[in-house]
Design an enzyme around this catalytic site. Structure first.
Site, short mmCIF file in Angstrom:
data_model
loop_
_atom_site.label_atom_id
_atom_site.label_comp_id
_atom_site.label_asym_id
_atom_site.label_seq_id
_atom_site.Cartn_x
_atom_site.Cartn_y
_atom_site.Cartn_z
N GLU A 1 3.89 -11.32 -34.84
CA GLU A 1 3.44 -12.28 -36.36
C GLU A 1 4.35 -13.19 -36.16
OE1 GLU A 1 3.70 -9.88 -40.08
OE2 GLU A 1 2.32 -11.42 -40.35
N ASP A 2 5.84 -13.01 -36.07
CA ASP A 2 6.89 -14.62 -36.59
C ASP A 2 7.55 -15.37 -34.72
OD1 ASP A 2 6.80 -13.23 -38.84
OD2 ASP A 2 8.54 -12.19 -39.30
#
Ligand code: MN
Length: 734
Positions: free
Chosen positions: A90-91
């Site tokens: 996600e990051d």
């Protein structure tokens, strides 16, 4: 310089923390190879480098702390590696493909599941939220570790929530209380649930939190002293009884206190379980022995003894509960359970990962079965908000414990009926249920079951569920089974009726329905925006389309012959006006060729001249109600089934409708004669008359044939003029 020093300092911190983590895992999984955890740590360190959290700490702290929570749950190395990597896709620039290459299919699968859940916005409208919870539940069924990581992730985020702006705090806290804490509860993870709830409460309702906090703090010191005294006495009693057990005590958690205060409108000092002692024994037998010893020493509070060992709660946590009053008048709760039960209550589904590589115990299977059921039951539910409310009911069980005649426990939601019980036994038992005996006595089906009731279901082969049952069932299982049955069977009936209607219409024009080709039906169906000919027939059966109009499309040439009966009335369904008239004995038919079944609703028995509305029932035709009938408001929630109706022209109507009046009058000589005179002078036929008298007052019921509203009003006015008649009322239901 300062940042570098800061970086080195935090690196030392995370390395130390990571060593602790590895040590913990080595402790509970001594034979496992932990390389995958080390590799995941290095990978996470590399890819989150330079990122920091709202607190200013390096981002790595977060996945590391999540992994530490997972280690407390004693999960396997795969889950811990996935925990360390859970935010990497996600990051950071990492993809699932990279993770799969580096860590294998299982880790990748779990990380993918966690990433998907993270993208869900639970704070959306209720409908979207329901859909999201559904996704979450599906993810759980897929691999429970996905949800355990998500819970650990949420726990750490809640622990560090102070660093976020207030609006974000409130949103995340609400989501925690709405979704995550209930799921932890349902999975039997009491410890995490408790912490999530208290943290959620703190940010969700800071003022209430502060109040409860202060109330508890004011009592904490004396409370702890009190509990130490009670624990001392208990240990002494256990020694005397020769029972080996561990005791611990607690003051009730803030959020639980808050909820109880809201629910019961009492103050903190009136709570029986603000203070609680827990006794953890080696065996079930010892649990009951301890209970006996407690009751020997303190007076138990009636109604507070709960045997959740014999009757486990829906989340399968088990223990004996009792409340007692200490010598100084302070009430307290005692919970008694075995070590195994204690582990299950604190750690829930996670408890088994220590020993095995999958949820294989019977209880874990039951937990997962619950999740699968929730998904399965909801598959047919098209309304997502209904799904959410069902799930909420299932997540916050306020249950009753009932028994079959053979002593098997059936756990049902509060206020459940015998119908719920019947469907829990078996779907067929539910469908065929005609009555019930509770504790040996016949009860109506709308009876509300209580804990301890022994329920015997009476069935009759061939009996069918009724739509009314939807109003009395409380369990999602029963509701969905009934709805499913109704949908299937009413559709079958509607198709059958539709076929008959169009067949009858066709005969008028001497068209044989079998000469019509399937393709023609299909074409007309698609003209109506329907997929299949059966949908068209069902639509006719439900009264949505007129058989005549459909036939006109099917066989345009044949229906245009001149001289045949027919009343051209083009236009939409809503503009169609059905004409109704009463036959003798109140039978209703429809004028002309529009073969809809129309009948006067028995709840209000409307008569000519009254304002009426029609309601298309499923399979029974059109029910005609008086506009002021109480049922109309209830029925009209499905407004598309409302249909305009009107009374037919006077000349077609034969005799009247039976109408019942009740007269409240003095009981005196000649009263009955005067009443019958008023009625018969208006050429009105009396069908029945009954009188009841008491204390020189009389209630007289008269049923007579009434032509229309004017006629009825004339009679009522005449009756009211009789001296000694106080009131005249129409009884809608005859
Ligand atoms: Mn995270």
């Amino acid at each position: 310089m300062a940042t570098l020093r800061h970086q080195i300092a935090t690196n030392v911190l995370t390395v130390t923390r990571f060593r602790e983590l590895i040590k913990a895992v080595e402790g509970y999984r001594p034979n496992d190879n932990l390389d995958i955890i080390r590799k995941a740590y290095d990978y996470s360190l590399k890819h989150h480098r330079g990122q920091s959290r709202a607190s200013g700490e390096p981002y790595l702290v977060h996945p590391l702390e999540v992994a530490c929570v997972l280690a407390e749950m004693k999960l396997d190395p795969i889950a811990l590696a996935a925990g360390l990597l859970h935010d990497s896709v996600e990051d950071t620039s990492v993809t699932i493909v990279d993770i799969r290459k580096q860590f294998g299919e299982q880790v990748a699968h779990i990380v993918e599941g966690v990433t998907k859940i993270s993208k869900i916005d639970f704070a959306s409208t209720e409908e979207r939220q329901a859909e999201n919870v559904r996704k979450m539940v599906l993810a759980m069924v897929d691999d429970i570790r996905v949800v355990l990581i998500k819970l650990a992730d949420r726990l750490h985020n809640m622990r560090t929530l102070e660093h976020l702006p207030p609006e974000r705090q409130a949103k995340i806290a609400k989501e925690t209380l709405d979704i995550y804490a209930p799921i932890a509860h349902r999975l039997g993870m009491g410890k995490i649930r408790g912490e999530l709830e208290d943290l959620g409460f703190r940010y969700m309702d800071p003022i209430a939190y502060q109040q409860v906090h202060e109330a508890l703090e004011a009592r904490r010191k004396t409370g702890e002293q009190f509990l130490a005294r009670v624990e001392g006495i208990i240990r002494e009693k256990l020694r005397e009884a020769n029972i080996e057990a561990v005791t611990e005590s607690r003051i009730k958690r803030l959020f639980s206190v808050h909820q109880k205060l809201l629910r019961q409108r009492i103050n903190v000092d009136q709570m029986y379980d603000l203070f609680a002692v827990r006794i953890i024994t080696h065996s079930v037998q010892d649990c009951y022995a301890v209970l006996g010893a407690i009751h020997n020493h303190w007076r138990p509070v009636p109604g507070r003894i709960k045997d959740f060992i014999a009757m486990p709660r829906p989340n399968f946590s088990q223990s004996l509960h009792t409340s007692a009053i200490a010598d100084d008048g302070t009430p307290f709760e005692v919970q008694i359970r075995t070590e195994e039960m204690h582990k299950m209550a604190e750690e829930g589904i996670a408890a088994h990962w220590k020993y095995k590589d999958g949820p294989v115990s019977a209880r874990d299977e039951q937990r997962l079965a619950w999740l699968r059921q929730v998904v399965e039951w909801q598959r047919d539910v098209s309304d997502p908000s209904e799904f959410l409310s069902t799930l909420k009911i299932d997540l916050y069980p306020e249950e009753v414990y009932t028994f079959t005649p053979k002593g098997k426990i059936v756990v049902l939601p509060r206020d459940a009926s015998p119908v719920d019980f019947a469907y829990t036994i078996h779907t067929e038992v539910g469908h065929n249920c005609v009555g019930a005996k509770v504790n040996g006595r016949m009860v109506p089906l709308r009876y509300k079951l209580h804990s301890g009731d022994i329920v015997e279901i009476l069935t009759q082969p061939g009996h069918q569920p009724s739509r009314d049952w939807l109003a009395i069932v409380k369990s999602s299982r029963a509701r969905n089974k009934i709805k499913h049955w109704l949908n299937v069977h009413q559709r079958e009936r509607a198709i059958e009726i539709g076929r008959k209607l169009i067949d009858r219409e066709a005969r008028k024009y001497r068209i044989a329905l079998k000469d019509l080709k399937e393709e023609q039906l299909k074409k007309v169906a698609s003209d109506y925006g329907l997929g299949r000919p059966d949908d068209l027939l069902a639509g006719i059966g439900y009264g949505k389309f007129s058989a005549r109009q459909v036939l006109a499309k099917l066989a345009p040439a044949a229906t245009e012959q001149p001289g045949l009966p027919g009343e051209a009335k083009p236009g939409g369904i809503s503009s169609v006006v059905r004409r109704v008239f009463g036959g003798d004995s109140g039978a209703i038919s429809v004028r002309g060729h529009d073969d809809l079944l129309v009948y006067r609703a028995r709840c209000c028995n409307p008569i000519r001249g009254e304002d009426i509305v029609g309601y298309v029932t499923r399979g029974k035709g059109v029910a005609v109600h008086a506009r002021n009938c109480a049922n109309v408001t209830n029925l009209m929630y499905e407004s598309e089934r409302r249909i305009a109706v009107e009374w037919a022209r006077r000349d077609v109507a034969p005799t009247g409708y039976p109408v019942k009046l009740t007269l409240f009058c003095d009981d005196r000589a000649g009263m009955l004669k005067q009443i019958t005179t008023v009625i018969s002078e208006d050429n009105t036929n009396i069908r029945n008359i009954e009188a009841r008298t008491a204390n020189s007052q009389a209630n007289i019921d008269v049923i007579m044939d009434i032509e229309d509203l004017k006629h009825l009003e004339r009679i009522i006015t005449g009756l009211r003029k009789i001296p000694g008649v106080h009131d005249v009322q129409r009884v809608q239901k005859i």
